[in-house]
Scaffold this active site. Structure first.
Site, PDB file in Angstrom:
ATOM      1  N   MET A   1       0.809  -1.209   0.000  1.00 52.16           N
ATOM      2  CA  MET A   1       0.000   0.000   0.000  1.00 52.16           C
ATOM      3  C   MET A   1       0.850   1.270   0.000  1.00 52.16           C
ATOM      4  SD  MET A   1      -2.685   1.348   2.896  1.00 52.16           S
ATOM      5  CE  MET A   1      -1.351   1.954   3.931  1.00 52.16           C
TER       6      MET A   1
ATOM      7  N   VAL B   1       7.900   4.176   2.599  1.00 50.99           N
ATOM      8  CA  VAL B   1       8.446   4.958   3.709  1.00 50.99           C
ATOM      9  C   VAL B   1       9.815   5.502   3.306  1.00 50.99           C
ATOM     10  CG1 VAL B   1       9.155   4.927   6.133  1.00 50.99           C
ATOM     11  CG2 VAL B   1       7.205   3.548   5.394  1.00 50.99           C
TER      12      VAL B   1
ATOM     13  N   LYS C   1       5.777   8.540   5.615  1.00 51.17           N
ATOM     14  CA  LYS C   1       5.051   7.454   4.974  1.00 51.17           C
ATOM     15  C   LYS C   1       3.979   8.051   4.072  1.00 51.17           C
ATOM     16  CE  LYS C   1       2.322   3.324   6.141  1.00 51.17           C
ATOM     17  NZ  LYS C   1       1.810   2.499   7.245  1.00 51.17           N
TER      18      LYS C   1
ATOM     19  N   ASP D   1      -2.828  -6.182  12.995  1.00 52.44           N
ATOM     20  CA  ASP D   1      -1.834  -6.610  11.996  1.00 52.44           C
ATOM     21  C   ASP D   1      -0.463  -6.739  12.646  1.00 52.44           C
ATOM     22  OD1 ASP D   1      -0.902  -7.450   9.536  1.00 52.44           O
ATOM     23  OD2 ASP D   1      -0.586  -5.433   8.756  1.00 52.44           O
TER      24      ASP D   1
END
Length: 475
Positions: free
Chosen positions: A13, A16, A31, A124
């Protein structure tokens, strides 16, 4: 206001970068979305979630977010820069030691506990989202709350259904299959158990060629016990990890704080909530969690095998419970013996001489007699009589309370009795009081009082059972 120095990480997705704040001249991490100008609204939503979660959290084990904004319609997050590799990179070199695993697990559990207290579930938790900070002796720092969920939303039933969110290798069953229930704080406990599994064995609890296959294993299989992969691992540590990885949510730890405490108890050699997997429990585990038979011809054979398995499971449970009970009794006796030794030592220091075991027991009985004297005078009388008898047998002076209590009992009846008891010896007092008490009590009451002091009247040796029955529950 920032100068990009280099790219440090890239995922499905986002990306960084390490950058420098132009005015403050300090390094930060920025990010942003991979293809932000064409990003779907779901990806932008993750940025918002991460920013909202960061606003609620303030813990040294969780990465700090300094700024949230947009540049030419591209969303970005400015976070503290942590100099170190993530845990996934470290695991590429092989498993970690037990001490290092325990340290990291406690640090992550404490961070997760803080997040849960602030109403945030990570959802996550995996090695790639744990950074080892070189500047703090490789302290574990938790990152990426992009798929976090608020506890209030979970309790309100607002969790979305559809495609599972998270990483399959460390995903709990209820997150892989929405029909199994809501994804609450104990989902993070499962994932942390998976991370510990990977740290100790060098591989996740489940692995397969595709994500779908991994999810199927998460839903239907049990992970291989750690000691099958590494026999040198402590059995208690294996039990802690396996408790985290229970498919039934209620069988996991109640909270991340409880998990952290259990890990520290293991480290300190104290009892833990998690119980090691004995041989019999391993058989039960296999029977309960694996399909042993695919086809069986003959209903009689099926019934016979079912009965055998039921008896084996019952025997295994009984044997395991008996062994645990014996272990707990031994532990309790050791604790009581240590308490008695410590208390005698303190009494010896107070009296500036050695206090014997017999003196210690007399003191304990006299204390209990005084404690119950207001509510149960007859029991106080019985205890005083037996304490004086024990003192006589051991050639020790009787406790003053016991003697004074018997005189007080006689004084309540008449002045004549009081004057006669003042010149009587403690043993004569005890004999006279026993005769009067025997006449006063009914046969049933007399028997009850005899049973109460049966362990005192015939022995001078310390008995943990006798002491427990004669002392109040808080002594």
């Amino acid at each position: 206001g920032y100068t990009i120095l280099s790219e440090v990480a890239r995922g499905g997705m986002g990306v960084v970068f390490v950058a420098k704040h132009d005015r403050m001249e300090r390094r930060v991490a920025i990010k942003t979305l991979l293809i932000s100008s064409h990003a779907q609204s779901a990806d932008r939503k993750r940025f918002e979630i991460e920013a909202q979660a960061a606003a609620k959290l303030d813990h040294p084990g969780i990465v700090s977010i300094f700024e949230v904004g947009e540049y030419e319609n591209d969303p970005y997050l400015v976070m503290e820069w942590i100099d170190g590799d993530n845990l996934a990179t470290r695991l590429n070199r092989g498993p970690l030691s037990v001490d290092e695993t325990v340290r990291i697990a406690v640090e992550v559990a404490d961070a997760i506990s803080h997040a849960h207290e602030r109403g945030v579930v990570h959802r996550d938790l995996k090695p790639a989202n744990i950074i080892l900070d070189r500047q703090q002796n490789n302290r574990a720092i938790l990152t990426d709350f992009g798929v976090a969920k608020c506890v209030e939303e979970i309790r309100g039933g607002l969790t979305a259904v559809g495609e599972p969110i998270g990483t399959p290798h460390y995903m709990p069953p209820e997150q892989a299959d929405c029909s199994r229930g809501v994804v609450g704080p104990r989902a993070d406990i499962y994932s942390l158990g998976g991370v510990m599994y990977a740290m100790l064995t060098g591989r996740p609890p489940f692995q397969a060629a595709s994500s779908i296959d991994v999810i199927m294993q998460v839903l239907s299989n049990e992970p291989v016990p750690l000691r099958k992969l590494n026999p040198a691992l402590p059995a208690v540590l294996e039990a802690i990890v396996m408790k985290c990885l229970q498919k039934e949510v209620k069988k996991r730890y109640n909270s991340a704080a409880e998990l952290s405490l259990d890990i520290q108890n293991f480290q300190d050699g104290k009892p833990t909530l998690a119980r090691p997997l004995t041989s019999w429990r391993w058989v039960e585990y296999q029977i309960r969690h694996h399909v042993l038979f695919t086809t069986v011809s003959g209903s009689g054979l099926v019934l016979l095998l079912t009965a055998f398995i039921a008896m084996a499971m019952a025997y295994a449970n009984s044997l395991s419970s008996s062994m645990l009970l014996k272990q707990e009794v031994m532990t309790l006796n050791d604790v009581m013996k240590k308490d008695r030794t410590d208390y005698r030592s303190k009494l010896s220091q107070l009296y500036k001489r050695e206090v014997s075991v017999e003196e210690f027991i007399l003191g304990r009985f006299a204390f209990h007699a005084e404690l119950v004297s207001a509510k149960d005078p007859d029991l106080a009388t019985t205890l005083s009589i037996e304490t004086i008898k024990l003192a006589e047998r051991e050639f020790l002076p009787p406790p003053p309370f016991c003697v004074n209590w018997l005189r007080k009992i006689f004084a309540k009846e008449s002045e004549t009795l009081l004057s006669s008891t003042e010149i009587a010896s403690p043993m004569e007092l005890a004999i006279a009081a026993e005769e009067r008490l025997t006449k006063k009590l009914s046969p049933d009451s007399k028997r009850a009082h005899e049973l109460t002091v049966s362990g005192v009247a015939t022995t001078s040796e310390p008995s943990s059972t006798t002491e427990r029955s004669l002392l109040p529950s808080n002594q």
